[in-house]
Every structure is written in C-alpha cells, then in structure tokens.
Motif scaffolding. Structure first.
Motif, PDB file in Angstrom:
ATOM      1  N   UNK A  38       0.845  -1.191   0.000  1.00  8.90           N
ATOM      2  CA  UNK A  38       0.000   0.000   0.000  1.00  8.90           C
ATOM      3  C   UNK A  38       0.889   1.253   0.000  1.00  8.90           C
ATOM      4  N   UNK A  39       0.626   2.158   0.917  1.00  7.90           N
ATOM      5  CA  UNK A  39       1.413   3.392   0.941  1.00  7.90           C
ATOM      6  C   UNK A  39       2.380   3.417   2.127  1.00  7.90           C
ATOM      7  N   UNK A  40       2.741   2.219   2.596  1.00  6.15           N
ATOM      8  CA  UNK A  40       3.692   2.052   3.690  1.00  6.15           C
ATOM      9  C   UNK A  40       3.336   2.945   4.889  1.00  6.15           C
ATOM     10  N   UNK A  41       4.301   3.655   5.444  1.00  2.48           N
ATOM     11  CA  UNK A  41       4.128   4.480   6.636  1.00  2.48           C
ATOM     12  C   UNK A  41       3.257   5.708   6.373  1.00  2.48           C
ATOM     13  N   UNK A  42       3.061   6.007   5.106  1.00  3.60           N
ATOM     14  CA  UNK A  42       2.268   7.186   4.732  1.00  3.60           C
ATOM     15  C   UNK A  42       0.768   6.944   4.858  1.00  3.60           C
ATOM     16  N   UNK A  43       0.369   5.687   4.930  1.00  2.00           N
ATOM     17  CA  UNK A  43      -1.034   5.301   4.812  1.00  2.00           C
ATOM     18  C   UNK A  43      -1.950   6.027   5.800  1.00  2.00           C
ATOM     19  N   UNK A  44      -1.536   6.120   7.038  1.00  2.00           N
ATOM     20  CA  UNK A  44      -2.408   6.649   8.088  1.00  2.00           C
ATOM     21  C   UNK A  44      -2.252   8.147   8.331  1.00  2.00           C
ATOM     22  N   UNK A  45      -1.192   8.728   7.819  1.00  2.00           N
ATOM     23  CA  UNK A  45      -0.888  10.107   8.169  1.00  2.00           C
ATOM     24  C   UNK A  45      -1.915  11.147   7.695  1.00  2.00           C
ATOM     25  N   UNK A  46      -2.447  11.027   6.468  1.00  2.00           N
ATOM     26  CA  UNK A  46      -3.348  12.089   5.985  1.00  2.00           C
ATOM     27  C   UNK A  46      -4.517  12.396   6.916  1.00  2.00           C
ATOM     28  N   UNK A  47      -5.137  11.383   7.509  1.00  2.00           N
ATOM     29  CA  UNK A  47      -6.302  11.658   8.348  1.00  2.00           C
ATOM     30  C   UNK A  47      -5.917  12.404   9.625  1.00  2.00           C
ATOM     31  N   UNK A  48      -4.715  12.144  10.139  1.00  2.00           N
ATOM     32  CA  UNK A  48      -4.278  12.855  11.336  1.00  2.00           C
ATOM     33  C   UNK A  48      -3.946  14.312  11.020  1.00  2.00           C
ATOM     34  N   UNK A  49      -3.409  14.531   9.836  1.00  2.00           N
ATOM     35  CA  UNK A  49      -3.079  15.902   9.450  1.00  2.00           C
ATOM     36  C   UNK A  49      -4.335  16.683   9.055  1.00  2.00           C
ATOM     37  N   UNK A  50      -5.334  15.989   8.570  1.00  2.00           N
ATOM     38  CA  UNK A  50      -6.567  16.653   8.153  1.00  2.00           C
ATOM     39  C   UNK A  50      -7.355  17.179   9.349  1.00  2.00           C
ATOM     40  N   UNK A  51      -7.363  16.431  10.449  1.00  2.00           N
ATOM     41  CA  UNK A  51      -8.210  16.820  11.581  1.00  2.00           C
ATOM     42  C   UNK A  51      -7.482  17.655  12.630  1.00  2.00           C
ATOM     43  N   UNK A  52      -6.204  17.968  12.400  1.00  2.00           N
ATOM     44  CA  UNK A  52      -5.444  18.805  13.340  1.00  2.00           C
ATOM     45  C   UNK A  52      -4.910  20.040  12.619  1.00  2.00           C
ATOM     46  N   UNK A  53      -5.020  21.187  13.278  1.00  2.00           N
ATOM     47  CA  UNK A  53      -4.637  22.453  12.645  1.00  2.00           C
ATOM     48  C   UNK A  53      -3.206  22.857  12.980  1.00  2.00           C
ATOM     49  N   UNK A  54      -2.926  22.985  14.258  1.00  2.00           N
ATOM     50  CA  UNK A  54      -1.597  23.418  14.691  1.00  2.00           C
ATOM     51  C   UNK A  54      -0.707  22.200  14.930  1.00  2.00           C
ATOM     52  N   UNK A  55       0.178  21.952  13.996  1.00  2.00           N
ATOM     53  CA  UNK A  55       1.034  20.754  14.028  1.00  2.00           C
ATOM     54  C   UNK A  55       2.486  21.168  14.234  1.00  2.00           C
ATOM     55  N   UNK A  56       3.181  20.459  15.113  1.00  2.00           N
ATOM     56  CA  UNK A  56       4.585  20.768  15.405  1.00  2.00           C
ATOM     57  C   UNK A  56       5.462  19.565  15.100  1.00  2.00           C
ATOM     58  N   UNK A  57       6.641  19.834  14.551  1.00  2.00           N
ATOM     59  CA  UNK A  57       7.607  18.793  14.196  1.00  2.00           C
ATOM     60  C   UNK A  57       8.963  19.131  14.834  1.00  2.00           C
ATOM     61  N   UNK A  58       9.863  18.157  14.854  1.00  2.00           N
ATOM     62  CA  UNK A  58      11.243  18.419  15.271  1.00  2.00           C
ATOM     63  C   UNK A  58      11.967  19.023  14.063  1.00  2.00           C
ATOM     64  N   UNK A  59      11.973  20.334  14.000  1.00  2.00           N
ATOM     65  CA  UNK A  59      12.366  21.057  12.795  1.00  2.00           C
ATOM     66  C   UNK A  59      13.726  20.652  12.252  1.00  2.00           C
ATOM     67  N   UNK A  60      14.696  20.435  13.123  1.00  2.00           N
ATOM     68  CA  UNK A  60      16.050  20.159  12.648  1.00  2.00           C
ATOM     69  C   UNK A  60      16.445  18.685  12.776  1.00  2.00           C
ATOM     70  N   UNK A  61      15.499  17.839  13.186  1.00  2.00           N
ATOM     71  CA  UNK A  61      15.807  16.417  13.330  1.00  2.00           C
ATOM     72  C   UNK A  61      14.939  15.522  12.447  1.00  2.00           C
ATOM     73  N   UNK A  62      13.826  16.030  11.974  1.00  2.00           N
ATOM     74  CA  UNK A  62      12.943  15.212  11.156  1.00  2.00           C
ATOM     75  C   UNK A  62      13.632  14.867   9.836  1.00  2.00           C
TER      76      UNK A  62
END
Length: 382
Positions: A86-110
């Motif tokens: 399928x879409x490997x690790x990407x499969x589940x991510x879209x729905x989590x990003x769709x329902x959350x507005x303010x998203x934070x990442x590890x800017x210099x480690x991701x």
C-alpha cells in the motif's frame, strides 16, 4: 517513567496550543515510549510517534520491528506497515493531518523523507517547532534517569581503568579501544544483572573510540588506529560517545603519559586544563547561568596565556549525547537540580592539547560527580 514523560508532553501541547506533535528522533521516541532498537532511517524505514493534545497517541513503525514494542509501551495505538505494501508508513498520516490544525515537528531532526511527504499533504501549512518543548521536558532528569546516569558513571570508570592498563610500548591504539569496550560491556552486564533484571537492553559498548597518542594529541576527535603507542607518548582517552549505559550518555576524558613526560612544557598545559575545569566547577550549581560556567573555564585558560578555548566548557547529556542547556557563551539557561552535565577543562598549544572531563548531576546545594578518576599528574604517568 515513559508514561509520565508522555503525559507531560500532552500537558505541554495543551499549554502551547499545539494540536499534534510529530516525533521521529530515535532518542525522543525512546524517552516518551521506551521503544528502541528499530532500524529507522538508516534503512529507509521511518518510525513516527504522533501525539495529539486531546486524543489517542499513535506509534507508526515497520512490521519487521513490531515485536520490539514493549507490552508496557504507553501509546494508545500501534500501527505497523510493510515494505512496498500500500502506501507504507504514509497510509495513516493524511487523516491525522486533516483533523489537526496546529502541528509541530522536530524542525532540525525530522528526516527529509518524512518532511517532504507531510509537507505535500498541505503545501500552505506552516509547521511549528516542537524541539524547544521537548528540550525543556528532557532537561531535568527523573529519579529513574538519575539512577541510570549513576550506573553509566560506573561503566565509564571501568573503561578508563581498562584503557590505562592497556596502554603500553608498541601497543596499537585499537587494542586500547578493544580493552575499554570489553571492560565497559562487562561492567554494564554486571549492573544490568544486579539492578535492572527486567531490562533487555544490550550491555555491549560500541563506538569508534576517540583517542590520540604522540603527535596526534592536537587532533581532538582522532579515532583509534593501527598506530603503535611509544614510551614517552602522551595518550588522550575520551569516552563521550562510548559511555552509554541503558541508553544514557555521559562525558569522561583523561590525558595519560607512557613512562615519562619528555616534553616538560606539557605539564603546564595539562595543569591549566585541570585548573580550568576546577574554575568551572567552582561556579557549577543550581541557580547559575550556563554561560557563567563557561566564562570561568575560558577565563582561566586565557589567564594562563593560552588561546580562547576551541570548544564549550560542557553540555547537558541524557538519552542523547547532546541535550540542553550547553555550557557555552551566550546560553543564559538557569541550571536546576536534576540536570546532568559533562564538564571539561582544556588548554591548547601548537603541538599538544590537554583535556580532562567528567560528568555531574546538579543537586539542591551544588553538584554530585558521577565519573571519578584521578587528575593528579603522578597518577597519569603509566
């Protein structure tokens, strides 16, 4: 320990109005979940921890490593993926990003791979940086972490004694490195057996030993080689990468001489290094600014006639080799009880460099040293 760490993160997300934290750094994933030893990006296999502020936490990890996830892992949901399916690790991510507005990442480690994909989900979205929040959470160690840190100190000491005992005329540098790794592994195994019976973390010490001998002393991060150590050589041993017990890292360094100190100017340089660490320790303690520790160290070196130091006085350590705060010029973080630091002393001349370093826990009234080995010059001549 891990459950409390994860709960603290969710509390801080709410305080900072962050809907979702996306964590991919190996050390942070371990800190919040206890999950370790997965292959991660080295083999193109992302493991991703999703922490929403007000709903279930999710760990996305390769199916091949799913058996490594502990039963006590505090996440609410584990999602596995398989290579090429399928879409490997990407499969589940879209729905989590769709329902959350303010998203934070590890800017210099991701990883670029993950960042490029999540950016493609909404090219207009600007991600916040979660790293400062993670740094603050991880800055002051828990009692569980401090117990591990003290054990790491014992492992470091075993390595230092083994390294000193292995140094000899015509002994290759790599033989010293083998001796330190074996001693550290055996000490770690002993501690695990006696104090951490339920742990399945490997005791094996593995890292390219930082050491230098003879004319290579000015090379700060020289690795052990086939070069033969000779009588009269200075020998520098550094365990900043090797001291790693139960995933907790420390700093620990000493300079030795084999048989004698032929170049007597090295004595003053070494003694300046010791005094610069002593000056730093005279300042180190709760309520002190991180930069003030560095200033005491640097002033001592320069007052003795040596150049401004080529590296910071020290750094916080923990489940990562480098954490915050750093004992460096400009860092105004106030030191607190429970922080753990590697604190160095150094001095450089054209053909020789001296360095000593130890690790310390900040206490309510000062500090506790957790790596111990003599700095007296008569004890360092082998």
């Amino acid at each position: 320990m891990f459950k409390k760490n994860l709960e603290k993160l969710k509390q801080d997300l709410n305080k900072n109005n962050i809907d979702l934290a996306v964590i991919t750094d190996d050390d942070s994933i371990y800190y919040f979940t206890g999950y370790f030893d997965f292959l991660h990006m080295s083999f193109g296999r992302p493991t991703i921890l999703l922490v929403p502020k007000d709903s279930d936490t999710v760990l996305i990890t390769p199916l091949i490593d799913a058996h490594l996830v502990k039963k006590k892992c505090p996440v609410d949901k584990i999602i596995t993926w398989n290579d090429g399916v399928d879409n490997e690790w990407r499969e589940e991510l879209p729905k989590y990003f769709k329902k959350n507005t303010n998203i934070a990442i590890e800017k210099f480690k991701i990883s670029t791979l993950v960042l490029n994909y999540i950016s493609s989900l909404d090219e207009q979205r600007a991600f916040k940086n979660i790293t400062p929040i993670l740094d603050l959470i991880r800055m002051v160690k828990t009692q569980d972490e401090l117990k591990i840190a003290k054990s790491a100190g014992k492992v470091a000491e075993a390595m230092m004694y083994a390294g000193k005992n292995a140094i000899g005329h015509n002994v290759p540098e790599y033989e010293v490195a083998l001796a330190t790794a074996q001693a550290g592994t055996r000490k770690a195994a002993e501690i695990l057996e006696n104090e951490f019976k339920e742990s399945d973390i490997s005791p094996l010490i593995h890292f390219l030993q930082i050491m230098a001998s003879g004319k290579d002393l000015p090379k700060t991060h020289h690795r052990s080689s086939i070069k033969l150590i000779k009588d009269g050589d200075p020998v520098f041993l550094c365990f900043c990468g090797m001291t790693n017990f139960h995933k907790f890292k420390l700093g620990f360094d000493r300079t030795f001489w084999l048989k004698e100190i032929r170049d007597k100017t090295q004595i003053k340089t070494y003694e300046t290094a010791v005094q610069s660490q002593k000056a730093a320790l005279s300042v180190l303690g709760p309520g002190v600014k991180a930069e003030d520790v560095h200033a005491a160290y640097a002033d001592t070196i320069q007052s003795a006639g040596y150049p401004y130091p080529t590296f910071r006085c020290g750094r916080a350590t923990g489940f990562s080799m480098l954490e915050e705060p750093q004992l460096v010029a400009g860092n105004k973080t106030i030191l607190q009880p429970g922080m753990v630091f590697a604190v160095d002393g150094s001095a450089n001349e054209e053909t020789f460099r001296a360095q000593v370093g130890d690790s310390f826990i900040i206490t309510e009234d000062g500090y506790e040293q957790i790596t111990n080995f003599s700095k007296k010059i008569e004890d360092l001549i082998i």
